[in-house]
Design a protein around this motif. Structure first.
Motif, short mmCIF file in Angstrom:
data_model
loop_
_atom_site.label_atom_id
_atom_site.label_comp_id
_atom_site.label_asym_id
_atom_site.label_seq_id
_atom_site.Cartn_x
_atom_site.Cartn_y
_atom_site.Cartn_z
N GLU A 1 -10.09 -25.27 -4.47
CA GLU A 1 -9.97 -24.61 -3.17
C GLU A 1 -8.78 -25.18 -2.41
N ASN B 1 -8.23 -28.54 -0.75
CA ASN B 1 -9.42 -28.91 0.01
C ASN B 1 -10.40 -29.65 -0.90
N GLU B 2 -10.83 -29.00 -1.95
CA GLU B 2 -11.76 -29.66 -2.86
C GLU B 2 -11.79 -28.92 -4.19
MG MG Z 1 -15.63 -25.97 0.24
#
Ligand code: MG
Ligand code: ATP
Length: 386
Positions: A254, A266-267
């Motif tokens: 992400e 993000n992750e």
């Molecule tokens: Mg997330």
């Protein structure tokens, strides 16, 4: 690794909707499937040859899995990474590895790894104890305090403007390990699904543009409406991360898109992802088939987009009070819309019950039609609550 061919038995830890769609893909190719999930009504059980209805740490169940399966995968990152390492020690190919899953389980370890791989994240501070919040926090404020472990769908997160608020939020989160992450102005959120084999064959799927509602993914729009150069960079970054992890399997990454086309990660999720459900209908190979191929040592399948697509999540909210069935008529009569339900018996607010994909000539056209279809779904209300 020698290819594992049908009708070999494949094992999966977790039997939710991701496990269900994995099992469907595996069964379609002629494999057999064993699901380990303590829920007797696990959605994946509908498609499984064997459902081991036991906790994920049950030693006898893990032993049965190891003895009966030619390869094992997982549908979620909060599975005990030690269980996965134990399975791998029984000489069953396990993908992704317990080591990769362990990295994705902990935001501190994850973000540190991403940085070490030469990729960028939002500015963050690792918070192990209250002491870590005593210094100058201005590089991270206003920010979000996120628990390092077990967060999902925006749970375990507190938005904070000042150092005082951050300290208070930490006590509210019961002093669990956290990251304090700077709040960034997002132009868009996008994600990329990557599949990689143990022979370093790596492919990426087209970039999805994601919209969230109440912390839960609502809509994915493909192709993402961002510059082609940014799309290409996101795919390269996702593949670079998979290579740095020496990852085998399907990895979801992400991203935040910032002003000036800057991309930060993000992750990641060590598994297929909700934002990749469009691949069930809009690419030759779905993310779930890719998971089967990777774990079996087959080549990754083609990932190019056959048609622009929009995926809309169907949460229990759509079922209305008293669990009234949605009105499927418009969705099911649209020749370019595809309904996917997960076989969950009880509709609860916020519960992922299914999704639908709409394929059309452009992202915008698909989005417009998907929104129009969604507006027709709300379950019939009884006169009492009309
Ligand atoms: Mg997330
Ligand atoms: P999920 O399970 O849906 O992936 P999560 O609980 O793991 O969610 P995050 O992905 O960290 O949580 O954050 C959820 C959402 O909050 C993001 O999709 C984004 O919209 C917003 N968000 C998180 N971190 C930031 C940030 N640093 N700046 C701006 N917005 C953020």
């Amino acid at each position: 690794m020698k290819a594992i061919l049908p009708p070999a038995m494949l094992g999966i830890l977790g039997g939710g909707q991701l496990g269900r769609m994995f099992a469907a893909a595996a069964k379609t190719m002629g494999y057999r499937v064993t699901v380990l999930d303590p829920d007797p009504q696990a959605p994946a059980a509908d498609f499984a040859d064997v459902h081991l209805c036991k906790p994920y740490t049950d030693e006898a169940a893990l032993a049965e899995l190891a003895a009966g399966c030619a390869a094992i995968t997982t549908e979620f990152e909060n599975v005990n990474a030690d269980s996965m390492k134990w399975l791998a020690a029984q000489r069953v190919p396990v993908s992704p590895s317990g080591e990769c899953v362990a990295i994705a389980q902990d935001r501190i370890v994850e973000k540190t790894f991403i940085r070490k791989a030469g990729l960028s994240t939002a500015p963050f501070l690792a918070v192990h104890t209250a002491k870590d919040l005593e210094g100058d926090l201005s590089p991270y404020l206003p920010g979000i305090l996120k628990t390092a472990r077990l967060g999902y769908d925006g749970k375990g997160q507190v938005r904070v403007k000042t150092a005082e608020e951050a300290r208070y939020a930490l006590s509210e989160l019961k002093h669990q390990a956290c990251v304090l992450e700077k709040m960034l102005p997002l132009v868009a959120e996008v994600s990329v699904i990557v599949a990689r084999t143990s022979r370093n064959e790596v492919v990426s799927f087209p970039v999805a543009e994601n919209r969230h509602e109440g912390g839960i993914l609502d809509v994915s729009i493909v192709p993402a409406r961002i510059a082609p150069a940014v799309t290409e960079r996101a795919r390269q970054m996702a593949m670079q991360l998979a290579e740095s992890l020496d990852y085998v399997g399907v990895l979801a990454v992400e991203f935040f898109v910032l002003d000036g086309d800057e991309l930060v990660i993000n992750e990641m999720a060590p598994r297929p992802h909700n934002s990749g459900h469009y691949t069930l209908d809009a690419t030759l190979t779905s993310q779930f088939e890719q998971q089967v191929r990777a774990m079996c040592g087959l080549y990754p399948g083609r990932t190019d987009l056959l048609s622009p697509a929009v995926m809309v999540n169907l949460l229990g909210d759509v079922w209305g009070d008293g669990g009234a069935e949605p009105n499927w008529e418009v969705l099911l009569t649209a020749p370019n819309a595809k309904l996917h339900l997960y076989g969950k018996r009880e509709a609860r607010v916020g519960r992922k019950m299914g999704h639908f994909n709409v394929l059309a000539g452009s992202s915008d056209a698909a989005l417009e039609q998907a929104e129009a279809i969604r507006a027709t779904l709300a379950g019939e209300r009884t006169p009492a609550d009309a």
